[in-house]
Design a protein around this motif. Structure first.
Motif, PDB file in Angstrom:
ATOM      1  N   LEU A  41      -1.216 -11.301  -6.685  1.00  0.00           N
ATOM      2  CA  LEU A  41      -0.628 -10.780  -7.915  1.00  0.00           C
ATOM      3  C   LEU A  41      -1.695 -10.624  -8.994  1.00  0.00           C
ATOM      4  O   LEU A  41      -1.702  -9.651  -9.750  1.00  0.00           O
ATOM      5  CB  LEU A  41       0.488 -11.736  -8.355  1.00  0.00           C
ATOM      6  CG  LEU A  41       1.291 -11.409  -9.613  1.00  0.00           C
ATOM      7  CD1 LEU A  41       2.717 -11.932  -9.452  1.00  0.00           C
ATOM      8  CD2 LEU A  41       0.675 -12.035 -10.845  1.00  0.00           C
TER       9      LEU A  41
ATOM     10  N   ILE B 273       5.239  -8.147 -12.998  1.00  0.00           N
ATOM     11  CA  ILE B 273       4.927  -7.832 -11.590  1.00  0.00           C
ATOM     12  C   ILE B 273       5.810  -8.694 -10.696  1.00  0.00           C
ATOM     13  O   ILE B 273       5.965  -9.897 -10.932  1.00  0.00           O
ATOM     14  CB  ILE B 273       3.444  -8.093 -11.245  1.00  0.00           C
ATOM     15  CG1 ILE B 273       2.509  -7.318 -12.179  1.00  0.00           C
ATOM     16  CG2 ILE B 273       3.160  -7.720  -9.793  1.00  0.00           C
ATOM     17  CD1 ILE B 273       1.029  -7.605 -11.925  1.00  0.00           C
TER      18      ILE B 273
ATOM     19  N   THR C 223       6.084  -9.352  -6.475  1.00  0.00           N
ATOM     20  CA  THR C 223       5.527  -9.049  -5.143  1.00  0.00           C
ATOM     21  C   THR C 223       6.484  -9.548  -4.069  1.00  0.00           C
ATOM     22  O   THR C 223       7.211 -10.528  -4.256  1.00  0.00           O
ATOM     23  CB  THR C 223       4.148  -9.702  -4.947  1.00  0.00           C
ATOM     24  OG1 THR C 223       4.286 -11.130  -4.990  1.00  0.00           O
ATOM     25  CG2 THR C 223       3.179  -9.263  -6.032  1.00  0.00           C
TER      26      THR C 223
ATOM     27  N   ALA D  66       4.833  -4.371  -4.013  1.00  0.00           N
ATOM     28  CA  ALA D  66       4.963  -4.909  -5.365  1.00  0.00           C
ATOM     29  C   ALA D  66       5.677  -3.906  -6.254  1.00  0.00           C
ATOM     30  O   ALA D  66       5.596  -2.692  -6.039  1.00  0.00           O
ATOM     31  CB  ALA D  66       3.594  -5.234  -5.945  1.00  0.00           C
TER      32      ALA D  66
ATOM     33  N   LEU E   5       5.661  -3.074 -10.317  1.00  0.00           N
ATOM     34  CA  LEU E   5       4.823  -3.357 -11.489  1.00  0.00           C
ATOM     35  C   LEU E   5       5.329  -2.540 -12.665  1.00  0.00           C
ATOM     36  O   LEU E   5       5.493  -1.325 -12.552  1.00  0.00           O
ATOM     37  CB  LEU E   5       3.359  -3.039 -11.187  1.00  0.00           C
ATOM     38  CG  LEU E   5       2.320  -3.332 -12.270  1.00  0.00           C
ATOM     39  CD1 LEU E   5       1.007  -3.779 -11.626  1.00  0.00           C
ATOM     40  CD2 LEU E   5       2.077  -2.107 -13.155  1.00  0.00           C
TER      41      LEU E   5
ATOM     42  N   LYS F 145       4.256 -15.273  -6.974  1.00  0.00           N
ATOM     43  CA  LYS F 145       5.010 -14.143  -6.407  1.00  0.00           C
ATOM     44  C   LYS F 145       5.527 -13.192  -7.489  1.00  0.00           C
ATOM     45  O   LYS F 145       5.761 -12.009  -7.220  1.00  0.00           O
ATOM     46  CB  LYS F 145       6.207 -14.651  -5.590  1.00  0.00           C
ATOM     47  CG  LYS F 145       5.830 -15.567  -4.435  1.00  0.00           C
ATOM     48  CD  LYS F 145       5.007 -14.850  -3.378  1.00  0.00           C
ATOM     49  CE  LYS F 145       4.723 -15.786  -2.199  1.00  0.00           C
ATOM     50  NZ  LYS F 145       3.810 -15.157  -1.224  1.00  0.00           N
ATOM     51  N   SER F 146       5.736 -13.714  -8.672  1.00  0.00           N
ATOM     52  CA  SER F 146       6.256 -12.874  -9.759  1.00  0.00           C
ATOM     53  C   SER F 146       5.703 -13.377 -11.078  1.00  0.00           C
ATOM     54  O   SER F 146       5.355 -14.559 -11.222  1.00  0.00           O
ATOM     55  CB  SER F 146       7.790 -12.890  -9.772  1.00  0.00           C
ATOM     56  OG  SER F 146       8.277 -14.196 -10.013  1.00  0.00           O
TER      57      SER F 146
END
Length: 513
Positions: A179, A195, A197, A206, A208, A253-254
Motif C-alpha cells: 500500500l 487506498i 487493497t 487496489a 485508490l 490493507k487499507s
C-alpha cells in the motif's frame, strides 16, 4: 497562420536532474501518438506543425521541438507535470515535435517562464518550448496509432472522468507491492485520500481515491501500462464506478489519509506515519539491490521524476527535507517559507544556508507532505524569482549550537500553532490545491467589508480582479491578477490580525470568480 516565437533559452540543467533512458520501461504511456498525415481529408480535426517563427500570445497549448526520435509520451508529459494538469498531448514523431495542452494558461505561462531560464532536457537532449497559436488541442482519434487511446472524446479533446477513484490491477507481480508503494507512486499526480487493497481472481488489486477526478485522470494517463519494477509489476488502471471509498481501518490493507485516528482492526497493528516512512525507505533500499529492479519512484513515476518532482534511488526523501534554491535572498525569511510551504504540510524547521542565502532547507512533518509541497511549488514565483524545489539528501535540519548566532537564518516551527494539518481529520486535508490566482479567505470578522479586504490585499502589492463573499460572510473568494501576486498575498496576510483576535486564514482555491 501566425508564427511562433522561440522562448526556450537558458543553461543546461545539472546531471542530477536527468534520467537515463533505462528508467523508461514501457514505450507507451497509455496515450497513443497521433500522426501528422494529411491524406484522409479530415484536416480540420488535425493539428498541423507550426513551422514559421514569429510572435504568438500566451496559450495553454505549448509547441515542443527538437525531441529525440525515441521519446515517449510519458517523458513529454513529465515536462508539464510540475506546473499543472496536462489535459492533452499530440506527438508528431516524424518531425520530432509535440503539442502539450495544460489545464490553464497560467500554468503554461509558468512553464514557459521557468524553461526560459532552465533549458529542458529529454534523454540528455535539449528541447525547445514555445507558445502555440492554438488555444486548445483537437485531435482526430481515428488517426491514432499504437492501440486504443486512453483519453479523448469524439472531437479529440480530453474528457473529464466523473470519478476520482481508480481501480488498479498489478500484472506479472514478481516482487511484492505494498500500500505504501502505491501511495508513493500515485501521490505524484495529486492528493491521495484513501487506498483499499485486496486480492481478486488471484490478482493483487487496489482502489485508490484522489481528492479530485482530474488527478485520477492525470495518473491514469501517465501510469497505465507502466512497470513499477523492470519488466514486472505492470500497472493496469481503469476508472472505478465508485465515487467515494469507505475505509474503516488504517492498516497494511487499507488507509484513509484524512483520518489517521481510525483503528487498525482485525488484530492488525496500527500504522504509525513515521514507521511507515521508515519502512518505505528501507524497502526501497532493499529492492534497489535486487538485480533488474528499480525503486518504485523510478519506472512507474518516471514522468514525475523526470521533471524533478521526486528524488531518485539513493535519495528517497523519506526524511521529508526539501532543498529550495533560486530564492530572492534580499526578501526571503524563514517565516515566509514556513507560511508558503505550510499550505502543503506542517513545516517543522527552516534553515536559510549561511554561505548561500538563495537556498534553504525545509523539514516537513513527513515524506508525503514534502513531496506534495515539491510537486506544487517547484517552478512557482516567489518574490519575483522562479524557485526550484527538490528532495534534500539531509535527514533533518540541524538547529544552531547553543550560543551560536546564525543571524536568524534557522527557525524551529515544531510547536507552531499555525500548522494546518495537526488536527486529525481536519478538512484542510481535502482542500489542498496548487497555487492559483484565486484565494480562499476564512475567519473574516462580521464588521469587515469587501472594500476593507480589497484595500488590504491591494496594499500587499497586487491587483484585486474579483471578490465574492460566501453567504455567511465569514469566508470569501478573492482573485488577484496573477498567481505570483496571490502567492505574495498568502505569505503576507495568512494569520493577519483583523482585530478582536480574528486572524485571517488564507489558502489557494480551485475555484474562479
Amino acid at each position: 497562420m501566425d508564427g511562433i516565437s522561440d522562448v526556450a533559452v537558458g543553461v543546461k540543467r545539472g546531471s542530477d536532474e536527468l534520467l537515463s533512458s533505462s528508467m523508461y520501461n514501457s514505450p507507451n504511456s497509455g496515450m497513443s501518438s497521433i500522426s501528422d498525415g494529411t491524406s484522409n481529408g479530415s484536416d480540420s480535426k488535425k493539428l498541423r506543425v507550426e513551422e514559421r517563427v514569429g510572435d504568438a500570445p500566451p496559450s495553454r497549448v505549448l509547441h515542443i521541438r527538437k525531441l529525440p526520435s525515441e521519446v515517449t509520451e510519458t517523458e513529454i508529459i513529465a515536462l508539464g507535470l510540475p506546473f499543472g494538469k496536462v489535459t492533452n498531448i499530440l506527438t508528431l514523431k516524424g518531425k520530432n515535435q509535440a503539442f502539450l495542452e495544460l489545464s490553464t494558461e497560467e500554468a503554461a505561462i509558468t512553464m514557459v517562464n521557468y524553461y526560459s531560464a532552465v533549458t529542458p532536457h529529454v534523454r540528455n537532449v535539449p528541447v525547445f518550448i514555445q507558445y502555440s497559436n492554438h488555444k486548445e488541442l483537437k485531435t482526430d482519434n481515428t488517426n491514432q496509432s499504437g492501440g486504443t487511446p486512453t483519453s479523448g472524446s469524439s472531437d479529440g479533446t480530453v474528457s473529464s472522468p466523473s470519478s476520482p477513484v481508480l481501480r488498479i490491477i498489478i500484472d506479472n507481480m514478481f516482487y511484492p507491492v505494498t500500500l505504501d508503494v502505491l501511495q508513493q507512486i500515485f501521490s505524484k499526480f495529486g492528493t491521495v485520500m484513501k487506498i483499499i487493497t485486496f486480492t481478486k481472481n488471484n490478482q493483487f488489486q487496489a482502489l485508490l481515491q484522489y481528492n479530485d477526478a482530474t488527478s485520477a485522470q492525470q495518473a491514469k494517463v501517465a501510469l497505465d501500462g507502466q512497470n513499477i519494477y523492470n519488466a514486472c509489476c505492470t500497472l493496469r488502471i481503469d476508472y472505478s464506478k465508485l465515487v467515494n471509498l469507505n475505509v474503516k481501518y488504517n492498516n497494511d490493507k487499507s488507509r484513509d489519509y484524512t483520518r489517521p485516528e481510525l483503528p487498525a482492526g482485525d488484530g492488525q497493528p496500527a500504522v504509525d506515519p513515521s514507521v511507515a516512512a521508515a519502512f518505505s525507505k528501507d524497502s526501497n533500499s532493499l529492492l534497489g539491490k535486487i538485480p533488474g529492479a528499480l525503486s518504485p519512484l523510478s519506472a512507474a513515476a518516471a514522468a514525475a521524476a523526470a521533471a524533478g518532482r521526486v528524488a531518485l534511488s539513493g535519495h528517497s526523501g523519506a526524511s521529508g527535507v526539501l532543498l529550495v534554491s533560486n530564492l530572492n535572498e534580499e526578501m526571503v525569511t524563514p517565516q515566509s517559507l514556513f507560511t508558503l510551504f505550510g499550505v502543503y504540510g506542517d513545516v517543522q524547521r527552516v534553515k536559510i544556508l549561511y554561505n548561500k542565502k538563495d537556498s534553504a532547507l525545509i523539514q516537513m512533518a513527513d515524506m508525503n507532505q514534502a513531496q506534495l509541497a515539491m510537486s506544487h511549488l517547484n517552478g512557482q514565483k516567489m518574490y519575483s524569482k522562479i524557485i526550484r524545489v527538490t528532495m534534500s539528501k539531509h535527514q533533518t535540519v540541524q538547529l544552531p549550537r547553543d550560543g551560536l548566532d546564525d543571524q536568524g537564518l534557522t527557525k524551529d516551527f515544531t510547536n507552531s500553532p499555525l500548522h494546518r494539518f495537526k488536527k486529525p481529520g481536519s478538512k484542510n486535508f481535502q482542500n489542498i490545491f496548487p497555487p492559483s490566482a484565486t484565494l480562499h479567505l476564512s475567519n473574516i470578522p462580521q464588521d469587515i467589508t469587501e472594500d476593507d479586504l480589497r484595500v488590504l490585499f491591494t496594499n500587499s502589492g497586487g491587483t484585486v480582479k474579483a471578490f465574492k463573499f460566501f453567504q455567511d460572510r465569514k469566508m470569501a473568494l478573492l482573485q488577484m491578477s496573477t498567481v505570483e501576486e496571490a502567492i505574495q498575498c498568502l505569505i503576507d496576510l495568512h494569520n493577519y490580525n483583523m482585530g478582536d483576535n480574528h486572524h485571517l486564514r488564507v489558502s489557494f482555491s480551485k475555484s474562479t470568480i
